[in-house]
Scaffold this motif. Sequence first.
Motif, short mmCIF file in Angstrom:
data_model
loop_
_atom_site.label_atom_id
_atom_site.label_comp_id
_atom_site.label_asym_id
_atom_site.label_seq_id
_atom_site.Cartn_x
_atom_site.Cartn_y
_atom_site.Cartn_z
N GLY A 1 124.26 -76.10 7.52
CA GLY A 1 125.40 -76.53 8.31
C GLY A 1 126.69 -75.93 7.79
O GLY A 1 126.75 -75.40 6.68
N CYS A 2 127.74 -76.03 8.59
CA CYS A 2 129.05 -75.52 8.20
C CYS A 2 129.49 -76.20 6.92
O CYS A 2 129.39 -77.42 6.77
CB CYS A 2 130.06 -75.79 9.31
SG CYS A 2 131.73 -75.23 8.93
N ALA B 1 129.92 -84.54 3.65
CA ALA B 1 128.65 -85.27 3.52
C ALA B 1 128.23 -85.39 2.05
O ALA B 1 127.71 -86.42 1.63
CB ALA B 1 127.56 -84.55 4.33
N GLY C 1 124.79 -76.09 15.31
CA GLY C 1 124.04 -77.20 14.76
C GLY C 1 122.57 -76.95 14.50
O GLY C 1 121.78 -77.89 14.38
N ILE D 1 127.11 -80.30 13.96
CA ILE D 1 126.46 -80.87 12.78
C ILE D 1 124.95 -80.80 12.99
O ILE D 1 124.45 -81.24 14.03
CB ILE D 1 126.91 -82.33 12.54
CG1 ILE D 1 128.44 -82.41 12.49
CG2 ILE D 1 126.29 -82.86 11.26
CD1 ILE D 1 129.11 -81.53 11.45
N ALA E 1 129.26 -86.24 10.14
CA ALA E 1 128.86 -85.64 8.87
C ALA E 1 128.95 -86.66 7.74
O ALA E 1 128.07 -86.74 6.87
CB ALA E 1 129.73 -84.42 8.56
N GLY F 1 136.34 -78.66 10.28
CA GLY F 1 135.32 -79.66 10.57
C GLY F 1 135.42 -80.29 11.94
O GLY F 1 134.54 -81.04 12.35
N PRO G 1 132.17 -79.62 6.79
CA PRO G 1 131.56 -80.96 6.97
C PRO G 1 130.47 -81.26 5.96
O PRO G 1 130.27 -82.42 5.58
CB PRO G 1 131.01 -80.92 8.41
CG PRO G 1 131.04 -79.51 8.83
CD PRO G 1 132.08 -78.82 8.02
N ILE G 2 129.79 -80.23 5.47
CA ILE G 2 128.76 -80.46 4.46
C ILE G 2 129.39 -80.93 3.15
O ILE G 2 128.84 -81.78 2.44
CB ILE G 2 127.92 -79.19 4.25
CG1 ILE G 2 127.03 -78.95 5.47
CG2 ILE G 2 127.09 -79.27 2.98
CD1 ILE G 2 126.10 -80.09 5.81
N THR H 1 122.18 -82.98 15.40
CA THR H 1 122.76 -84.18 16.01
C THR H 1 123.26 -83.98 17.44
O THR H 1 123.42 -84.96 18.17
CB THR H 1 123.94 -84.71 15.17
OG1 THR H 1 125.00 -83.73 15.20
CG2 THR H 1 123.52 -84.94 13.72
#
Length: 441
Positions: free
Chosen positions: A21-22, A29, A269, A75, A86, A70, A25-26, A78
Motif C-alpha cells: 500500500g501507499c 497504520a 488498492g 487502501i 488505514a 493519504g 497511510p501505511i 478495502t
Amino acid sequence: MNSRESEIIELIKKEVKPALGCTEPIAVALAVAKAVEILQEKCICPHPGWRMDADFSIQVEVSGNILKNGMGVGIPGTGMVGLHIASALGAVCGKTEYRLEVLHDLNADAIDRAKELVAGGKVIVKLADTSHKLYVKACVSTEKGHKASALIEDDHDNIVETWFDDTVLKCAGTEAGNAEEGGKSTLDYHLTVREILDFASTVPFENIRFILESKDMNLALAHEGLESSYGMRVGHTILSEKYRPVFGTDFMSYAMAMTAAASDARMAGCTLPAMSNSGSGNQGITVTMPVIAYSLKYDVSDEQLARALALSHLVAIHIKGYLGKLSALCGCVIASTGAACGIVYLRGGSYEQICSAIKNMIGNITGMVCDGAKVGCALKVASGVSCALQSAVLAMEGICISESDGIIEKDIEKTIRNLGEIGSKGMQSTDNMILDIMVCK
C-alpha cells in the motif's frame, strides 16, 4: 566484502524494502498498530484473541505531507481511500513486525471491523502542528481511561517514541523499522555518482543478488495492473491493440506501460506489495520497472540486471537525500532519473554518459509537483519513464543539456544539490498551496 561496500549495501537495504500500500497511510497504520500492541503488552486487552471494538477510540495527528498523500489513495483490499480506514486497519489487523507490510494479515473480517470503527466515529485524524515533513502520532484510548501512543518521524517506519498512559517507554529509535541505523541519514554516507557507478560495476554479484527481489515484486504488480481494471488503466491502455496506431509496439511504449500498470494497481488498492525506494512504493516502481522492462525485451543476464538496479536505486537514493522523504517535487522525477542511469548502464554507457542522463532529466522535468498520492500518479509515472528514455538515448549519443541552462552545472554533484534546494526549499510555498487547495475541496 570491504567496509565501504558493506556500508553502501547497508544503505540499499535501509532504503529499498517491501511496502504494502501507499507508504503514507501505511505509516499511519503502523503507528496505530504499535499503540495497540502496547495495550496488549500491558494486559489491557481481556484475552489473547482480543478484538478492537467500540470500547476503544483512535486519534491520529499527521503532518501536512502525510495528509496530502493519504487523502486520495486506495487502501489495499478495502475499496476505500484515506487515513481513517488505514488507521482502523492498523488497529484490527496490523502487526509492526511486518514493517511497511504492516497490513500483511489483511482479511475480509478485518476490513469489516475496520469499516465499523470508521462508521462509528471511533477514528479521528487531525493535522499536527509540527515542522517535520513526515510525522505521525497515533493514540489509542480505552473506555477505562488507559491509552497508548506511538510517534513516527522522518522515515515511514521509524518509530521514535512510544507511551503508555503518561509514561514514556524505552523503545525509541528502531522498534519497527530500524530506519535510521546508527542515526545516519542518506547524506551521511557521502555518496557520489562516480562512486555509485564504481560500486555497481565492481561489487561481487553475490553481494547484491538480493536486489533482484525488486524485479519479482514490481513485475508481479505490473502484470496485475495489466490484467485487471485498476485505477485509470494507464498501462493497460498504452498496450491495448485499440491504441497501437497511437503508441506503437516499441520499447518506449512497453516500458511506459509496464511501469504505469504497476502504479495503476498499487495506487488503486491492490493487495500485492511493491519494492519501495526511499520510503515510496511508486518511486520504487519507477526506478526499477523501465530497467526491468529493458532486461525482458533484450535478454539481459541476472548479474547485469542486478548491477543496473543497484545503480538506479542508489542514484535515486542519493538525489532523494537532498530532498527529504516528502516534498513538493514529484518523486517520479527522482526515480525516473535513476532509471535513466540504469538504461545507460545496460547499453554500455560511461560515467560521463550517466552524468549526461542525469543532467538531461534535471533540465527537463524538474518542477513536476506532487499533489498527493492517488490513482492519477500512474500518468506522472508514465511521463517520467518517457523522459528517462529520451534522456538516456540523448546521453548515449553524446548529447547533454548545457551547463549554461537553468540549474545545470558542470559538476554533477552541484547539479543534484541544486535540484534538492529547489525541491526542499524553493517549492515549499507550492507545497503549502497544494495542501490548502486539497483540504478545501
